[in-house]
Design a protein around this motif. Structure first.
Motif, PDB file in Angstrom:
ATOM      1  N   SER A  68      38.520   2.778  32.707  1.00 44.70           N
ATOM      2  CA  SER A  68      38.635   1.325  32.592  1.00 44.70           C
ATOM      3  C   SER A  68      38.185   0.657  33.881  1.00 44.70           C
ATOM      4  O   SER A  68      37.598  -0.432  33.856  1.00 44.70           O
ATOM      5  CB  SER A  68      40.080   0.939  32.294  1.00 44.70           C
ATOM      6  N   GLN A 103      41.119  -2.971  27.081  1.00 40.20           N
ATOM      7  CA  GLN A 103      42.013  -1.983  26.464  1.00 40.20           C
ATOM      8  C   GLN A 103      43.211  -2.679  25.802  1.00 40.20           C
ATOM      9  O   GLN A 103      43.708  -2.229  24.782  1.00 40.20           O
ATOM     10  CB  GLN A 103      42.476  -1.018  27.560  1.00 40.20           C
ATOM     11  N   ASP A 177      36.520  -0.933  25.660  1.00 42.64           N
ATOM     12  CA  ASP A 177      37.510  -0.003  26.168  1.00 42.64           C
ATOM     13  C   ASP A 177      38.434   0.418  25.021  1.00 42.64           C
ATOM     14  O   ASP A 177      39.342  -0.312  24.653  1.00 42.64           O
ATOM     15  CB  ASP A 177      38.312  -0.691  27.287  1.00 42.64           C
ATOM     16  N   GLU A 178      38.182   1.585  24.483  1.00 44.26           N
ATOM     17  CA  GLU A 178      38.985   2.117  23.381  1.00 44.26           C
ATOM     18  C   GLU A 178      39.179   1.102  22.264  1.00 44.26           C
ATOM     19  O   GLU A 178      40.304   0.729  21.940  1.00 44.26           O
ATOM     20  CB  GLU A 178      40.353   2.578  23.902  1.00 44.26           C
TER      21      GLU A 178
ATOM     22  N   GLY E 155      46.126   2.279  30.996  1.00 44.08           N
ATOM     23  CA  GLY E 155      46.744   2.150  29.686  1.00 44.08           C
ATOM     24  C   GLY E 155      47.469   3.419  29.257  1.00 44.08           C
ATOM     25  O   GLY E 155      48.608   3.376  28.778  1.00 44.08           O
TER      26      GLY E 155
HETATM   27 MG   LIG Z   1      41.773   2.693  30.451  1.00 43.57          MG
END
Ligand SMILES: [Mg+2]
Ligand SMILES: Nc1ncnc2c1ncn2[C@@H]1O[C@H](COP(=O)(O)OP(=O)(O)OP(=O)(O)O)[C@@H](O)[C@H]1O
Ligand SMILES: Nc1ncnc2c1ncn2[C@@H]1O[C@H](COP(=O)(O)OP(=O)(O)OP(=O)(O)O)[C@@H](O)[C@H]1O
Ligand SMILES: [Mg+2]
Lengths: 269, 291, 257, 257, 269
Positions: A68, A103, A177-178, E155
């Motif tokens: 990230s 995220q 991000d994801e 995260g």
């Molecule tokens: Mg991350």
């Protein structure tokens, strides 16, 4: 199936925008990072990441390795560390060509789903393209939740709204991000298809925890791992995106990703 | 009509009878004046505003005029409303204080006017009490309440026509010590002041004429005057104001424009002796009779 | 329901007050019994009503002025940080200044009309609003402001316009809860503003009436005016509270006042 | 750095003031020039300092009392909803009742010592603190309070003890930012309390000194005292601000005052 | 490997607690839901879910179907709808025996990692078992972040802290809402092992989007899907937990899960 549909999900106006985008050459991107430090924590050092123009680069890596952070550096949220370099292949500034999906979903709690989706246009003082917004919302299965407030949505619904917001943004460079982490297998599969379609010809950096997702969507796959942390060599799966990850020919790459991922982990636990 | 703004010293009360009668009875109008009476909340504001040219006339007090002039305010007395002191030192009639000498070691409340300590000093010293023997407490507008509630033993700045009646009505009659009987030179309680630069304004002369007519009506027809007074100011229609009205009647200046220069000379000297002012200036510089 | 409870409270209060006066037998000029006050309220209803209208006007105008000015300066300070460092101390200073010190200046500039009252009232209301709003604006999650400026970058609007949109769509909504705390405080103190304002020379208004009554030991009238003023204040507070709640349905404030 | 800016501001303020006196030619007895005031400040330093100490004490004690009382009642109201419905209107009323009106009565009860000043100060400070804290407490994310009560359920502590822990570990920390806005406002208005207290009855303090200077038209002394009072207010504000910031390092308030 | 280690991650005191827990009979749970409505949205109706004592029940289902809502109903955060029934098999109240891990991490922003982990003890007025907290933190790879504030964590790190907090809670019934969704494949794998170990003998309801996870950890698997939404029949994989999902014998169940999941989706998109 999803990919077939996407052909007509963008109404006239939307298509024009896309056409315009496709006319300009996709932009490539090169990040040379000397050293990323937070307080006393040395996160990354001596790292070089290139995003090929018009390609999807997937980035995997163990939790907390710094994925990230790389995204945030490219987006400009973390200032570029001294000595580091971030360049585009056309040598013009990147700043106004980047879409970013965090995220966290970062939905505005007071705004309805549709207002959250068109917030980009609002912030630019443009009149929002509600038609396109509704079309994409329909494709993520939220057509009947347009007016709902985020706090009445499930976790996966929130993530889908954030995804739609990012897709609405329509920039040549997309950082994600994801984006599918809160979705069930089937929804995820379909939305990957949708994203692949809408992000064609764009330069995408996609962070994911799911090797299957990387194999399905990535033109190039990197794993960030090891100690000291280093970027793995490119892993380049074959075949047209979105691929079927069950495909036997991807088996080899799958194990390679897992092997790379395991590099750090065995030392941590 | 010529407009004149007059700043009162305080909210309308029987002390202003002359002005109210002149207004209500139409004497101002008769002389072609349109007078606006404005009540301030702080008695020290009107002189400043007149000095600054913001209003034409103000109602103020003679002792304060000396202070103001000494501080350089361009003010001149042009008339008198109440020609005797009203100020007094008041104690409870049934209280332990029977003479000024009893005030030694006591608390004295006052409403800050700038001259109270000088007056007290003049009143107390002949009785063997110095300022350091007493505790002075600013009680602002709660003069009689602070005395009645026993928070202070005496108050100075109480008006004999007002606070005394008030205390009496509340069932706690008071006893007044009068400054002019206790060593303080007599002075004009309420005066009309104007800006130095405008004393020759012809309107002021007519203003004083109207006042004179008003005061004569007032003493000739006290009851009708009272009715005029409460017609305009209904909230004042009560026992207290009625009594105050009666007590104030004999104290109005019957010749509002007339000036007793000697009074001003004597009081200026008193102020100088008390250290409240640093020099005296000729009376004509700050008090005149409009002729 | 919402009305009933405060009403009962008020009557309870009146009862308590009556009990205190009955038991302690404080002299009338310190604390009059509620019955005396009610009498004054009835017999002098006209008088009180007339002054109350004036004070209500002052309160509303002062409240509006303070609100606008407070919100405006919070926006300025938040958008242009230097303004904060330079101007904020002045604003703090403005809070400490007693009215009697500046009353002559105000009168000199604005006369004896309603002007100075509104300004004094606005000054008192100003500060809670400005601080509440400013704290809210400064606490916007940086993740959001980052994302917002990224979303804006490709706009060709002016810098000013972009700033406007960030505030319009992100920062202000984020700051609303904090602003609303400030406004609530402001609503409660608004009447003080008007009353203090009436100290700047006046011949009307509840503040005037109270001063007057106080100086004349008409404690019943004083308390009657006070009672009316208090009612006005409570009404203003609940009105504002109600409006603020409707403006922010997403706010997790479970409790109703 | 942090000190420099306010200092420059103060000098800017002085300059502005000088400019106003120069341009508007307000007479000296309404607004004296800063030079005259500085002179008074120097020549009467002893006098002013003596009174300032008294006022500072009153401000600090009133501030402390208001803070404690305000925080305490916010906690009570938040923890026991009935209290809110019954008592809250009274608190609002207490704000609306201008301190000017009750201060004289307070003085009659409590005398002319420091007591009434502290009470008046506390009354003024009380409300912003209580409202800020209460709003903060009520806005705690229900997801968290739900989880917290689940985590508590198997404890065999008393209901009171559990409530205490929820406040101690969840609600109060969540409410701190909002409380701090309230405290900031309170810090700025704290001096008013002391001044009003001295205004209705006193024999010392800056308010007392100003009243005297005002009556004697010693405007230079009046403004010199005002200047000192203002400095005290600004110092209190920045002191409080500083402490609050240190208490909440996690708060995304990027801007420093 | 992880499972071997967990034998000694709980220091003396912790083991005692577990021993005590094991002594009491694990509790089963039965939810009969008539009708769950939010405003105008009819979410669930006529649903019956049983949790077998001491078993791990996995719940899958498309995003937004109502999984988290079920969890919240059991936890008591959403009031039980009229006519619905929630009973334990030992007929004693459930309220003081439930641990809950939300879909959001719900970390206290002002508290350090370790304080977030021991918040349960703090809230109960007990003196926190820092030793055990540190031991579990070490097992999730956060031993060097004890004093970090949540906003400095990635995260996945945040999710791990939330997981540790839940594991510290040590209640006979554990409800978990997508506890591993923000973790990379390898970390996820290891933490599943850790969780399986620490949650042995407990009655667990685990919501997940990952069929592999369900197959690895679940004694019983349910899929919530279809229209109207209904709970699938039990899917009961064989073998000891944690299983290896690559195991060929689980293939059948995997496809069954996917088939069930697809029930709704095809209609939505
Ligand atoms: Mg991350
Ligand atoms: N407080 C609420 N108000 C209104 N609707 C709600 C509320 N909470 C949940 N819902 C609705 O209930 C439905 C189920 O939500 P829930 O969170 O249980 O889904 P979920 O199965 O957990 O989904 P996901 O996998 O995306 O987390 C959704 O349609 C959601 O919008
Ligand atoms: N603001 C910050 N202050 C201090 N440390 C930080 C900050 N942001 C990130 N870090 C640290 O940097 C490291 C990398 O964080 P990052 O969020 O980039 O990880 P990640 O690879 O995205 O992990 P995940 O997969 O869990 O999201 C972590 O150790 C994190 O604690
Ligand atoms: Mg969910």
């Amino acid at each position: 199936m999803a990919s077939d549909n996407t052909k007509n999900i963008l109404p006239a106006k939307g298509s024009v925008v896309r056409a315009a985008n496709q006319a300009i050459e996709p932009v490539g991107l090169d990040l040379k990072l000397t050293n990323l430090v937070f307080g006393e924590i040395q996160v990354l050092s001596d790292l070089r990441l290139s995003l090929k123009p018009g390609k999807v680069t997937c980035l995997l890596g163990p939790s907390g390795v710094g994925k990230s952070s790389i995204l945030k550096i490219i987006a400009g949220f973390i200032p570029l560390p001294a000595g580091s370099l971030l360049t585009s292949n056309d040598n013009t500034p990147l700043s106004n060509r980047i879409s970013f999906m965090d995220q966290k979903d970062l939905l505005l709690p007071w705004a309805s789903v549709i207002e959250n989706v068109v917030i980009g246009a609002r912030l630019r003082g443009e009149s929002p393209d509600f038609e396109q917004a509704r079309a994409i919302l329909t494709h993520v299965g939220l057509e009947d939740r347009e007016t709902a407030r985020p706090d009445t949505l499930s976790g996966g619904m929130r993530q889908r709204v954030a995804l739609v917001r990012t897709l609405m943004d329509n920039c040549p460079i997309v950082l994600m991000d994801e984006p599918f982490s809160a979705l069930d297998a089937i929804t995820k599969f379909r939305l990957q298809g949708l994203a692949a379609d809408l992000l064609r010809e764009k330069t995408v950096l996609l962070i994911t925890h799911d090797p299957m997702e990387a194999l399905r969507l990535g033109d190039v796959i990197h794993v960030l791992s090891g100690s000291p942390v280093a970027l793995s060599p490119e892993i380049v799966p074959e075949g047209k995106i979105p691929r079927d990850p069950a495909d036997e020919t991807l088996k080899h790459q799958y194990s390679e990703i897992m092997r790379q991922l395991a590099l750090t982990e065995s030392e941590v636990i | 009509a010529d407009k004149i703004t007059v700043l009162l010293d305080w909210f309308v009360n029987p002390d202003h009878a002359t002005l109210i009668v002149a207004q209500e009875k139409g004497y101002f109008k008769k002389h072609g004046l349109e007078v606006e009476l404005i009540a301030p909340a702080d008695p020290s504001d009107p002189p400043k505003l007149v000095a600054a040219g913001k209003a034409d006339l103000a109602i103020s007090y003679q002792p304060q005029l000396h202070l103001q002039v000494s501080e350089g305010l361009p003010l001149t007395r042009v008339g008198t409303l109440v020609a005797t002191p009203l100020n007094s030192l008041v104690v409870l009639k049934d209280g332990p204080i029977k003479s000024l000498a009893d005030l030694k070691g006591k608390k004295i409340g006052y409403s800050v006017s700038g001259v109270e300590d000088a007056m007290l000093k003049a009143m107390l010293e002949p009785n063997g009490v110095s300022l350091s023997d007493i505790e002075l407490i600013n009680v602002n507008f709660s003069l009689s309440p602070s005395l009645l509630s026993g928070q202070v033993d005496a108050v100075i700045g109480a008006f004999r026509n007002f606070e005394l009646n008030q205390m009496d009505i509340e069932g706690y009659p008071g006893r007044a010590f009068f400054p002019e009987e206790e060593g303080v030179p007599a002075y004009d309680e309420l005066i009309v002041i104007a800006n130095n630069s405008k004393v020759s304004d012809p309107r002021y002369k007519t203003f004083m004429l109207a006042l004179e007519e008003a005061v004569q009506y007032l003493v000739n027809h006290p009851d009708e005057s009272w009715k005029l007074f409460i017609k305009k100011h209904k909230e004042l229609d009560d026992e207290l104001n009625k009594r105050a009205w009666a007590d104030t009647l004999p104290r109005f200046a019957l010749r509002p424009a007339a000036l007793d220069t000697g009074r001003y000379v004597r009081f200026a000297k008193f102020m100088l002796d008390q250290g409240l002012i640093k020099t005296t200036v000729p009376v004509k510089d700050y008090a005149i009779a409009l002729d | 329901m919402k009305i009933i409870r405060p009403t009962i409270t008020i009557f309870g209060l009146l009862f308590l007050w009556g009990a205190i006066t009955a038991i302690t037998d404080l002299p009338r000029f310190i604390l009059p019994s509620p019955i005396l006050v009610l009498q004054a309220l009835v017999t002098k209803a006209d008088l009180i009503a007339g002054h109350a209208v004036i004070t209500a006007t002052e309160i509303l105008l002062g409240f509006a002025a303070g609100l606008i000015f407070g919100m405006f300066s919070a926006l300025m300070i938040s958008a242009y940080q230097p303004v904060r460092q330079w101007v904020f101390p002045i604003l703090i200073a403005s809070q400490a200044v007693p009215v009697f010190a500046i009353a002559p200046i105000l009168v000199l500039w604005l006369g004896y009309g309603i002007g100075p009252k509104i300004i004094v009232g606005a000054l008192i209301i100003y500060f809670p609003v400005a601080v509440g709003f400013l704290d809210g604006l400064n606490r916007t999650d940086p993740a959001w402001t980052n994302l917002a400026s990224l979303l804006q970058q490709r706009s060709d609007k002016s810098k000013m316009a972009k700033l406007y949109y960030i505030y319009r769509y992100i920062k202000i909504p984020f700051a609303l809860p904090s602003l609303s705390s400030g406004i609530r405080v402001a609503a409660a103190v608004a009447p003080i503003g008007a009353i203090v304002g009436e100290w700047v020379g006046s011949s009307a208004g509840l503040g005037f009436l109270m001063l007057h009554a106080n100086a004349r030991i008409q404690t019943d009238l004083l308390f009657a005016s006070l009672f009316v003023l208090t009612l006005m204040a409570i009404s203003l507070y609940y009105l504002v509270d109600h409006v603020l709640r409707r403006l922010m349905p997403w706010q997790p404030d479970q409790k109703s006042t």
